[in-house]
Design a protein around this motif. Structure first.
Motif, PDB file in Angstrom:
ATOM      1  N   UNK A   1       0.833  -1.205   0.000  1.00 47.42           N
ATOM      2  CA  UNK A   1       0.000   0.000   0.000  1.00 47.42           C
ATOM      3  C   UNK A   1       0.867   1.254   0.000  1.00 47.42           C
ATOM      4  N   UNK A   2       0.406   2.277  -0.700  1.00 49.69           N
ATOM      5  CA  UNK A   2       1.111   3.554  -0.662  1.00 49.69           C
ATOM      6  C   UNK A   2       1.221   4.050   0.776  1.00 49.69           C
ATOM      7  N   UNK A   3       0.167   3.824   1.541  1.00 44.50           N
ATOM      8  CA  UNK A   3       0.161   4.200   2.955  1.00 44.50           C
ATOM      9  C   UNK A   3      -0.192   2.948   3.745  1.00 44.50           C
TER      10      UNK A   3
ATOM     11  N   UNK B   1      10.011  -1.588   7.625  1.00 36.60           N
ATOM     12  CA  UNK B   1       9.987  -0.160   7.311  1.00 36.60           C
ATOM     13  C   UNK B   1      11.297   0.526   7.696  1.00 36.60           C
ATOM     14  N   UNK B   2      11.834   0.190   8.849  1.00 38.50           N
ATOM     15  CA  UNK B   2      13.040   0.862   9.322  1.00 38.50           C
ATOM     16  C   UNK B   2      14.259   0.540   8.462  1.00 38.50           C
TER      17      UNK B   2
ATOM     18  N   UNK C   1       9.930   8.485   0.707  1.00 35.85           N
ATOM     19  CA  UNK C   1       9.206   8.454   1.973  1.00 35.85           C
ATOM     20  C   UNK C   1       8.231   7.281   2.015  1.00 35.85           C
ATOM     21  N   UNK C   2       8.087   6.696   3.188  1.00 36.09           N
ATOM     22  CA  UNK C   2       7.041   5.709   3.429  1.00 36.09           C
ATOM     23  C   UNK C   2       6.018   6.331   4.373  1.00 36.09           C
TER      24      UNK C   2
ATOM     25  N   UNK D   1      14.178   4.486   3.581  1.00 35.59           N
ATOM     26  CA  UNK D   1      13.366   5.681   3.395  1.00 35.59           C
ATOM     27  C   UNK D   1      13.022   6.318   4.742  1.00 35.59           C
ATOM     28  N   UNK D   2      12.760   7.613   4.709  1.00 33.27           N
ATOM     29  CA  UNK D   2      12.218   8.269   5.893  1.00 33.27           C
ATOM     30  C   UNK D   2      10.750   7.873   6.027  1.00 33.27           C
ATOM     31  N   UNK D   3      10.233   7.958   7.250  1.00 32.22           N
ATOM     32  CA  UNK D   3       8.871   7.517   7.541  1.00 32.22           C
ATOM     33  C   UNK D   3       8.015   8.689   8.005  1.00 32.22           C
ATOM     34  N   UNK D   4       6.801   8.743   7.488  1.00 29.58           N
ATOM     35  CA  UNK D   4       5.825   9.752   7.920  1.00 29.58           C
ATOM     36  C   UNK D   4       4.751   9.012   8.708  1.00 29.58           C
ATOM     37  N   UNK D   5       4.775   9.182  10.034  1.00 29.39           N
ATOM     38  CA  UNK D   5       3.845   8.483  10.931  1.00 29.39           C
ATOM     39  C   UNK D   5       2.600   9.333  11.180  1.00 29.39           C
ATOM     40  N   UNK D   6       1.439   8.703  11.059  1.00 26.69           N
ATOM     41  CA  UNK D   6       0.189   9.358  11.439  1.00 26.69           C
ATOM     42  C   UNK D   6      -0.492   8.511  12.495  1.00 26.69           C
ATOM     43  N   UNK D   7      -0.703   9.083  13.685  1.00 25.25           N
ATOM     44  CA  UNK D   7      -1.340   8.388  14.806  1.00 25.25           C
ATOM     45  C   UNK D   7      -2.789   8.850  14.942  1.00 25.25           C
ATOM     46  N   UNK D   8      -3.699   7.899  15.115  1.00 25.82           N
ATOM     47  CA  UNK D   8      -5.091   8.221  15.404  1.00 25.82           C
ATOM     48  C   UNK D   8      -5.719   7.044  16.130  1.00 25.82           C
TER      49      UNK D   8
END
Length: 276
Positions: free
Chosen positions: A146-148, A159-160, A195-196, A164-171
């Motif tokens: 998945x793209x995201x 992932x680590x 970026x991932x 790539x750098x990682x863009x984390x979104x928490x919800x």
């Protein structure tokens, strides 16, 4: 049927259940298929629809187009009869990945090709050079990714180590995470080489937030991490999280306009500022 692994541990061991909730599909002929996807009703329903299809659905030119949209990820092989070895390899790869994608094949008179349709992210991958042993498996892995994605302890190292750098979104809400994915796809596609983008279930993995410079328990929240240099760039708490603002935040990081987190919590930064 449901099984409580705390009281039926022998049954769970028999079917290699090491964490739960876990789902296994029994086809009635002695074969069991494990479910390895997201814990969402829509994803589980898609899995069950795949499970009742043939491993590879036989297609013709009339129904090929319709089959392209039967699932989130669909692979269609156009196989010249002389390439029987490709048909064998395609069936084998379909058996391995049937829990994540749908597979179909159609006879072709020209060059043998395999096309993968990632309908969730509106991406298409085509392969005509099938000489490499792992060509098909790499195609499936690229197309099903998945793209995201959803970041968990199970896939953390993948992932680590991606470079790539990682863009984390928490919800905390699955609806919030899904809405974020739907609106952020264009940005993720634009920067996918570098970026991932990942979502994190803040209820289950909220402890991931603090090491990224975020205030524990304050969600939704976003942070960018560069694992190579051990740098974290927490997004401004309470600020709007949109494709435009996140895209601008990423560009500011690249241009050096945003400094990496210094390791202090927000409360410590406030206390230090007050003392000064």
């Amino acid at each position: 049927m449901t099984i409580d692994c705390s009281t039926e541990s022998a049954v769970c061991d028999e079917f290699s259940v090491i964490s739960y909730p876990a789902l296994r599909y029994f086809d009635g002929h002695g074969y069991t298929k494990p479910y390895r996807g997201p814990r969402r009703a829509s994803a589980i329903t898609s899995f069950l629809k795949r499970a009742v299809r043939p491993t590879v659905t036989a297609l013709d030119e009339e129904n090929t187009t319709n089959f392209q949209s039967v699932d989130g990820t669909v692979l269609i092989a156009r196989i010249n009869p002389r390439d029987e070895h490709v048909a064998t390899a395609f069936t084998a790869i379909a058996s391995q990945f049937q829990d994540r994608a749908s597979f179909g094949s159609v006879d072709a008179t020209g060059t043998t090709t395999v096309t993968c349709f990632n309908n969730r992210d509106e991406q298409k991958f085509a392969l005509s050079d099938l000489t490499a042993i792992d060509a098909l498996s790499k195609l499936v892995e690229s197309c099903t990714a998945s793209l995201i994605g959803e970041f968990t302890r199970a896939n953390e190292m993948k992932y680590l180590k991606s470079g790539k750098s990682l863009v984390f979104f928490f919800a905390t809400s699955s609806d919030e995470r899904e809405a974020y994915v739907n609106k952020m796809r264009p940005v993720a596609k634009m920067y996918k080489e570098y970026l991932s983008f990942v979502t994190v279930d803040a209820n289950e993995y909220g402890d991931f937030a603090a090491p990224l410079g975020l205030t524990p328990g304050v969600f939704p929240a976003l942070s960018v991490q560069n694992p190579m240099y051990g740098q974290n760039f927490p997004y401004t708490e309470g600020a709007e999280i949109s494709p435009e603002t996140v895209g601008a935040f990423v560009m500011d990081i690249v241009q050096g306009k945003v400094k990496p987190w210094d390791g202090q919590s927000r409360q410590e930064r406030v206390q230090t500022h007050d003392e000064l």
